[in-house]
Enzyme design. Structure first.
Site, PDB file in Angstrom:
ATOM      1  N   CYS A 288       0.862  -1.193  -0.014  1.00 11.89           N
ATOM      2  CA  CYS A 288       0.017  -0.202   0.026  1.00 11.89           C
ATOM      3  C   CYS A 288       0.891   1.227  -0.226  1.00 11.89           C
ATOM      4  O   CYS A 288       1.917   1.099   0.629  1.00 11.89           O
ATOM      5  CB  CYS A 288      -0.827   0.068   1.308  1.00 11.89           C
ATOM      6  SG  CYS A 288      -1.994   1.386   1.307  1.00 11.89           S
TER       7      CYS A 288
ATOM      8  N   CYS B  55     -19.405   2.576   8.817  1.00 10.74           N
ATOM      9  CA  CYS B  55     -18.637   1.943   9.963  1.00 10.74           C
ATOM     10  C   CYS B  55     -17.542   2.748  10.044  1.00 10.74           C
ATOM     11  O   CYS B  55     -16.668   2.848   9.062  1.00 10.74           O
ATOM     12  CB  CYS B  55     -18.393   0.412   9.439  1.00 10.74           C
ATOM     13  SG  CYS B  55     -17.319  -0.273  10.604  1.00 10.74           S
TER      14      CYS B  55
ATOM     15  N   CYS C 290     -19.702  -5.573   3.787  1.00 12.71           N
ATOM     16  CA  CYS C 290     -19.096  -4.625   4.040  1.00 12.71           C
ATOM     17  C   CYS C 290     -17.679  -4.557   3.452  1.00 12.71           C
ATOM     18  O   CYS C 290     -17.323  -5.512   2.972  1.00 12.71           O
ATOM     19  CB  CYS C 290     -18.806  -4.478   5.581  1.00 12.71           C
ATOM     20  SG  CYS C 290     -17.829  -3.013   6.351  1.00 12.71           S
TER      21      CYS C 290
ATOM     22  N   CYS D  42       0.525   0.092  10.334  1.00 12.05           N
ATOM     23  CA  CYS D  42      -0.084  -0.914   9.426  1.00 12.05           C
ATOM     24  C   CYS D  42       0.984  -1.933   8.898  1.00 12.05           C
ATOM     25  O   CYS D  42       1.957  -1.476   8.377  1.00 12.05           O
ATOM     26  CB  CYS D  42      -0.856  -0.328   8.361  1.00 12.05           C
ATOM     27  SG  CYS D  42      -1.895  -1.428   7.341  1.00 12.05           S
TER      28      CYS D  42
ATOM     29  N   CYS E   5     -16.721  -8.834   5.680  1.00 14.14           N
ATOM     30  CA  CYS E   5     -16.168  -7.399   5.600  1.00 14.14           C
ATOM     31  C   CYS E   5     -14.955  -7.868   4.598  1.00 14.14           C
ATOM     32  O   CYS E   5     -14.050  -8.710   4.955  1.00 14.14           O
ATOM     33  CB  CYS E   5     -16.237  -6.786   6.755  1.00 14.14           C
ATOM     34  SG  CYS E   5     -15.240  -5.318   6.729  1.00 14.14           S
TER      35      CYS E   5
ATOM     36  N   CYS F 259       0.574   4.694   7.012  1.00 11.02           N
ATOM     37  CA  CYS F 259       0.021   4.346   8.368  1.00 11.02           C
ATOM     38  C   CYS F 259       0.969   3.896   9.246  1.00 11.02           C
ATOM     39  O   CYS F 259       1.544   2.563   9.104  1.00 11.02           O
ATOM     40  CB  CYS F 259      -1.546   4.000   8.133  1.00 11.02           C
ATOM     41  SG  CYS F 259      -2.473   4.688   6.746  1.00 11.02           S
TER      42      CYS F 259
ATOM     43  N   ARG G 170     -18.020  -2.050  18.165  1.00  6.17           N
ATOM     44  CA  ARG G 170     -17.352  -3.112  17.936  1.00  6.17           C
ATOM     45  C   ARG G 170     -16.239  -3.424  18.456  1.00  6.17           C
ATOM     46  O   ARG G 170     -15.138  -2.517  18.189  1.00  6.17           O
ATOM     47  CB  ARG G 170     -17.172  -3.530  16.306  1.00  6.17           C
ATOM     48  CG  ARG G 170     -16.383  -4.904  16.148  1.00  6.17           C
ATOM     49  CD  ARG G 170     -16.460  -5.223  14.507  1.00  6.17           C
ATOM     50  NE  ARG G 170     -17.773  -4.860  14.077  1.00  6.17           N
ATOM     51  CZ  ARG G 170     -17.908  -4.265  13.018  1.00  6.17           C
ATOM     52  NH1 ARG G 170     -17.238  -3.686  12.324  1.00  6.17           N
ATOM     53  NH2 ARG G 170     -19.094  -4.317  12.569  1.00  6.17           N
TER      54      ARG G 170
HETATM   55  N1  SAM Z   1      -6.668   0.742   3.094  1.00  4.09           N
HETATM   56  C1  SAM Z   1      -8.016   0.960   3.645  1.00  4.09           C
HETATM   57  C2  SAM Z   1      -7.899   2.154   4.626  1.00  4.09           C
HETATM   58  O1  SAM Z   1      -6.924   2.541   5.280  1.00  4.09           O
HETATM   59  O2  SAM Z   1      -9.150   2.865   4.793  1.00  4.09           O
HETATM   60  C3  SAM Z   1      -8.742  -0.171   4.126  1.00  4.09           C
HETATM   61  C4  SAM Z   1      -8.000  -1.324   5.169  1.00  4.09           C
HETATM   62  S1  SAM Z   1      -7.010  -0.641   6.562  1.00  4.09           S
HETATM   63  C5  SAM Z   1      -6.408  -1.996   7.114  1.00  4.09           C
HETATM   64  C6  SAM Z   1      -8.537  -0.694   7.699  1.00  4.09           C
HETATM   65  C7  SAM Z   1      -8.456  -0.112   9.080  1.00  4.09           C
HETATM   66  O3  SAM Z   1      -7.786  -1.212   9.920  1.00  4.09           O
HETATM   67  C8  SAM Z   1      -7.560   0.886   9.478  1.00  4.09           C
HETATM   68  O4  SAM Z   1      -7.961   2.312   9.424  1.00  4.09           O
HETATM   69  C9  SAM Z   1      -7.048   0.874  11.007  1.00  4.09           C
HETATM   70  O5  SAM Z   1      -8.017   1.663  11.720  1.00  4.09           O
HETATM   71  C10 SAM Z   1      -7.269  -0.725  11.341  1.00  4.09           C
HETATM   72  N2  SAM Z   1      -5.718  -1.342  11.541  1.00  4.09           N
HETATM   73  C11 SAM Z   1      -4.920  -1.522  10.498  1.00  4.09           C
HETATM   74  N3  SAM Z   1      -3.968  -2.042  10.994  1.00  4.09           N
HETATM   75  C12 SAM Z   1      -3.917  -2.048  12.405  1.00  4.09           C
HETATM   76  C13 SAM Z   1      -3.382  -2.515  13.550  1.00  4.09           C
HETATM   77  N4  SAM Z   1      -2.044  -3.183  13.396  1.00  4.09           N
HETATM   78  N5  SAM Z   1      -4.108  -2.447  14.724  1.00  4.09           N
HETATM   79  C14 SAM Z   1      -5.393  -2.150  14.801  1.00  4.09           C
HETATM   80  N6  SAM Z   1      -5.982  -1.772  13.834  1.00  4.09           N
HETATM   81  C15 SAM Z   1      -5.415  -1.673  12.694  1.00  4.09           C
HETATM   82  C1  DTB Z   2     -11.404  -2.150  11.861  1.00  5.10           C
HETATM   83  O1  DTB Z   2     -11.710  -1.022  12.355  1.00  5.10           O
HETATM   84  N1  DTB Z   2     -10.826  -3.180  12.083  1.00  5.10           N
HETATM   85  C2  DTB Z   2     -10.580  -4.240  10.873  1.00  5.10           C
HETATM   86  C3  DTB Z   2     -11.629  -3.357   9.962  1.00  5.10           C
HETATM   87  N2  DTB Z   2     -12.101  -2.257  10.255  1.00  5.10           N
HETATM   88  C4  DTB Z   2     -11.259  -3.596   8.481  1.00  5.10           C
HETATM   89  C5  DTB Z   2      -9.297  -4.332  10.555  1.00  5.10           C
HETATM   90  C6  DTB Z   2      -8.135  -4.652  11.638  1.00  5.10           C
HETATM   91  C7  DTB Z   2      -6.811  -4.858  11.325  1.00  5.10           C
HETATM   92  C8  DTB Z   2      -6.033  -5.298  12.195  1.00  5.10           C
HETATM   93  C9  DTB Z   2      -4.626  -5.552  11.609  1.00  5.10           C
HETATM   94  C10 DTB Z   2      -4.605  -6.637  10.662  1.00  5.10           C
HETATM   95  O2  DTB Z   2      -5.053  -7.867  10.573  1.00  5.10           O
HETATM   96  O3  DTB Z   2      -3.929  -6.349   9.620  1.00  5.10           O
HETATM   97 FE1  SF4 Z   3      -2.859   1.117   3.450  1.00  7.13          FE
HETATM   98 FE2  SF4 Z   3      -2.918  -0.036   5.770  1.00  7.13          FE
HETATM   99 FE3  SF4 Z   3      -3.037   2.710   5.505  1.00  7.13          FE
HETATM  100 FE4  SF4 Z   3      -5.271   0.850   4.855  1.00  7.13          FE
HETATM  101  S1  SF4 Z   3      -4.237   1.179   6.799  1.00  7.13           S
HETATM  102  S2  SF4 Z   3      -4.342   2.881   3.837  1.00  7.13           S
HETATM  103  S3  SF4 Z   3      -3.489  -0.492   4.137  1.00  7.13           S
HETATM  104  S4  SF4 Z   3      -1.231   1.766   4.902  1.00  7.13           S
END
Ligand code: SAM
Ligand code: DTB
Ligand code: SF4
Length: 341
Positions: free
Chosen positions: A56, A191, A131, A63, A100, A60, A263
């Protein structure tokens, strides 16, 4: 309290005052609000699938999927439709009512969106709620998702506007609010929530909840994630949040957004059963179910079933979900009549 009394003008001081209540008083207030709106022993369950993984372009800090973070994640292109259908069938058989699908994009291209639309249609035809979380959307993309019959769009604010710059620099807070508004305007359920334990202060947690609860309409689902610390990400090694502070945040979320599903999201693998039980008592009534979140682990389905048995909790079935949604709609109608005659 009914929806007519739901507030959308919370001040930071009011929210902080809730956070500062003695724990028992806060829990009592949250549980009281919860019982006025929901069956306290029913939990809605959603299963996640990463349909496009890694590489990506966003930065973030939490992530595993950012190309800028040196994690040892295996990247995967957009999954074929039959693989998605298989995963959704499995999730349905295990009792999930919502499926989702998440993609590691800054935003979808129109071509990729067409493929996601096929996935949404297929999952919808299997009788599950759908979702997706795909990053930022344009108005016409939001419309395409609505036309495909999408039930929910997940897009998190992640944290407070004040702390946000410490976590993400490649998109702004306003970008996120704009995407949420586009989703809402097209009539898709929203959501949106955030992540705790990223080194933010209590004031930041209160400020994030103020943003969510002062939206013109509360998100139907509010995911509260505990940071899953992934090696190779900038937030790896950050000081862990006191579990009671996490539970307090769930309780305050419930009080601020009485009709929303709150949630208990990422981070359950690291939580004790007792902590999860307190989260449900604080008003969480939804969770992710199934062995995987997107790229990290979630408790296995047997462990969750055992926990539910010990607590006398039940999964909300599709029929119950529809009944709750109808009830919410009729409360909304009453509110409109009160507000607009
Ligand atoms: N790329 C898209 C975005 O960022 O909108 C969708 C996928 S992203 C992984 C969805 C959400 O997962 C993020 O906004 C964040 O709140 C949550 N998330 C991602 N990595 C995480 C982590 N290591 N621990 C907790 N929540 C996480
Ligand atoms: C949300 O708030 N939590 C979910 C979903 N929306 C998409 C994602 C959590 C991701 C946790 C880290 C991972 O598994 O990569
Ligand atoms: Fe990309 Fe992860 Fe950020 Fe979503 S949360 S935009 S997957 S870096």
């Amino acid at each position: 309290m009914n929806e007519a009394k739901t507030k959308h003008d919370w001040s930071l001081d009011e929210i902080e005052a809730l956070f500062n209540l003695p724990f028992n008083d806060l829990m009592f207030q949250a549980q009281t609000v919860h019982r006025q709106q929901f069956d306290p022993n029913k939990v809605q369950v959603s299963t996640l699938l990463s349909v496009k993984t890694g590489a990506c372009s966003e930065d973030c800090g939490y992530c595993s999927q950012s190309a800028k973070n040196a994690t040892d994640l295996e990247k995967e292109k957009l999954l074929p439709l039959d693989e998605v259908k298989r995963a959704a069938t499995d999730a349905k058989e295990k009792g999930a009512t919502r499926f989702c699908m998440g993609a590691a994009w800054r935003n979808p291209t129109d071509k990729n969106l067409e493929r996601v639309v096929e996935m949404i249609r297929a999952v919808h035809d299997m009788g599950m709620e759908t979702c997706v979380t795909l990053g930022m959307l344009t108005e016409s993309q939001a419309q395409s998702l609505k036309d495909a019959g999408l039930d929910y769009y997940n897009h998190n604010l992640d944290t407070s506007p004040e702390f946000y710059g410490n976590v993400v620099t490649t998109r702004t807070y306003q970008d996120r609010l704009d995407t949420l508004a586009r989703v809402r305007d097209r009539g898709i359920n929203v959501c949106s929530g955030g992540i705790l334990g990223m080194g933010e202060s209590r004031r930041d947690r209160a400020s994030m909840l103020r943003e969510l609860s002062n939206l013109p309409k509360h998100p139907e689902s509010v995911p509260i994630n505990m940071l899953v610390q992934v090696e190779g990400t900038p937030l790896y090694g950050v000081e862990e949040l006191d579990p009671f502070e996490f539970i307090r945040t769930i309780a305050v979320t419930r009080i601020l957004m009485p009709q929303s599903y709150v949630r208990l999201s990422a981070g359950r693998t690291e939580m004790s059963d007792e902590m999860q039980a307190l989260c449900f008592m604080a008003g969480a009534n939804s969770m992710f179910y199934g062995e995987r979140l997107l790229t990290t682990e979630n408790p296995n389905a047997d462990a969750d079933r055992q926990l539910f048995d010990r607590l006398g909790l039940n999964f909300e079935t599709s029929q119950e979900l529809q009944a709750t949604e109808k009830e919410c709609d009729s409360k909304k109608k009453v509110r409109m009549e009160i507000e607009f005659g």
